[in-house]
Enzyme design. Structure first.
Site, PDB file in Angstrom:
ATOM      1  CB  CYS A 280      25.591  -9.491 -40.336  1.00  0.00           C
ATOM      2  SG  CYS A 280      26.669 -10.706 -39.667  1.00  0.00           S
ATOM      3  CB  CYS A 433      19.348  -9.329 -53.625  1.00  0.00           C
ATOM      4  SG  CYS A 433      18.947  -8.010 -52.470  1.00  0.00           S
TER       5      CYS A 433
END
Ligand SMILES: [Zn+2]
Length: 475
Positions: A280, A433
């Site tokens: 998530c 990232c």
């Protein structure tokens, strides 16, 4: 000392103890010992002539004592007696105070709940795994509905970025243990219920013990090790598992009860490889989505506890918020299921962390192993020294508006495999990232294609923002 196992509806008389050590050489003496400890139980279990009421059964191991020597059945010191009561007539259920009758009056007006249903809820116990996006509405609504005993498992503190969806917490509890923050809110909402908290990772070593006092488990996790552990635990101990999962705008809900239908493993026998499915935190989620899905979970939990309606057993609900679609697919029990099939190979709880490497609760996400990792501080030092490094940002284009590193080539993870020809395997490549999960997947793709001079930025650009360049926001 022999142990007497108390059924859930009667635990309000034993201070919520599930197992009571008793004294005695026979079942009759053991029961008398229990009556000495908890005198108010006598009225419920014995009639005025001092005989056990007909809806009370006592089992020694798997044998009804009626088939042994009745109340005179001798006991050994390590024997375990199961007290099993019929609750169909509601006579064993706890009563409601005047305040409780007022609090739940809107329930008492519905015939499907009514006074007896409300007493069932008071006698019920639910363990909620996770107090995040899903756990927030589940815990709030079950507490408000009067579920008498709620357990909360989590292993984290309330973070600023949680508040977009984890509405059980608040700005005033930032930095608190999540389980404490959640308990504070639940006790404020409904001081009549018991809330027990477990600030620990939910793993094979403690799962059985933590879950033992509860009738039903709600899976509010966001990671595969806990999801499979919860499923297997529910199958092995015969408890319903109220399942949900969320991602961006999509949600899934089902009720897995292996005694009546399929389990999660019937649908997904094994976890996906590490990093393939983003967490998530990495993938993002519309804040209201866990509200919608968690509220459906709470509804299913209440239906199962009350025994009303048709719970989502054997069905998977698929919800999409963007087109407001609800679809159902039928799930069938897999006769070859590893845990609930006829020849199960999973007969003990497994810590998937150890065997598939997917990060679990309490573990640092996005750590590929020391030799692949570079910290933000190390990267900054190497760039300062002018080392030739090819930086690759594998995030999505819309994330570049939030933060970016100068000089990095942009290749979203989904394009990496097809754009490998752009890269030079003799150069040192460092991928990054947001927080290190997608870059770990990028490492696998690059290593699989023969690249060897590889690192990924541990903790992603958020770690860079925290440790090197505080002018960048953390998201
Ligand atoms: Zn199964």
């Amino acid at each position: 000392m022999p142990i007497l196992r108390i059924p859930t509806p009667l635990r309000s008389y034993t201070g919520n103890l599930a197992e009571v050590p008793v004294q005695g050489d026979t079942v009759a003496q053991a029961m008398e010992s229990l009556m000495q400890l908890y005198p108010s139980l006598r009225l419920h279990l014995y009639n005025s002539e001092g005989h056990l009421r007909p809806f009370v059964n006592l089992f020694l191991g798997q044998e009804n004592i009626k088939d042994l020597q009745g109340m005179g059945t001798p006991l050994k010191t390590d024997d375990r007696i199961l007290l099993i009561s019929s609750i169909a007539g509601g006579s064993m259920l706890p009563s409601l105070s005047h305040e409780e009758i007022l609090r739940y009056s809107r329930h008492l007006l519905i015939p499907e709940v009514g006074l007896e249903g409300q007493r069932k809820l008071k006698a019920a116990s639910v363990l909620i795994i996770g107090t995040g996006g899903l756990g927030s509405p589940v815990a709030l609504y079950l507490a408000a509905a009067g579920v008498g005993h709620i357990g909360l498992v989590d292993y984290d503190v309330v973070d600023y970025s949680n508040l977009q969806r984890q509405v059980i917490h608040g700005t005033s509890t930032l930095g608190y243990l999540k389980v404490e923050s959640a308990r504070n809110r639940l006790v404020d909402l409904n001081p009549d219920i018991q809330v027990d908290i477990y600030n620990e990772p939910f793993i094979s070593a403690n799962a059985r013990q933590v879950a033992d006092p509860y009738d039903l488990i709600v899976d509010g996790t966001d990671n595969f090790p806990t999801r499979y552990l919860t499923n297997d635990l529910c199958v092995l101990t015969g408890k319903p598992n109220i399942y949900a999962a969320i991602y961006r705008f999509d949600g899934q809900v089902s009720v897995f009860d292996a005694r009546q239908g399929p389990c999660y493993r019937c649908l997904f026998p094994e976890p996906p490889p590490p990093g393939l499915v983003p967490s998530c935190a990495e993938g993002g989620v519309l804040g209201v989505l866990p509200g919608t899905i968690g509220t459906l979970q709470a509804t299913e939990a209440l239906k199962v506890l009350l025994g009303i309606g048709q719970p989502l057993i054997g069905k998977l609900l698929l919800y999409n918020a963007l087109d407001t679609s609800f679809e159902f697919i039928k799930l069938r029990k897999n006769p070859n299921c590893k845990v609930c099939g006829s020849n199960p190979t999973v007969t003990e709880l497994i810590d998937y962390d150890a065997f598939c490497g997917v990060p679990g609760i309490g573990h640092t996400q996005g750590s590929a192993g020391d030799e692949w990792d570079i910290t933000a501080g190390e990267l900054a030092e190497r760039l300062r020294q002018g080392d030739p490094i090819h930086l690759i940002d594998v995030r999505e284009p819309h994330e570049l508006e939030i933060s970016r590193l100068d000089g990095a080539q942009i290749i979203p993870l989904g394009q990496l495999a097809s754009r490998l020809p752009e890269l030079n395997s003799t150069e040192e490549i460092i991928v990054f990232c947001k927080s290190g999960v997608r870059s770990e997947r990028a490492l696998e793709i690059l290593a699989g294609a023969g690249f060897r001079k590889l690192h990924h930025l541990l903790g992603g650009i958020n770690a860079w923002a925290r440790d090197v360049d505080p002018s960048l926001p953390i998201y």
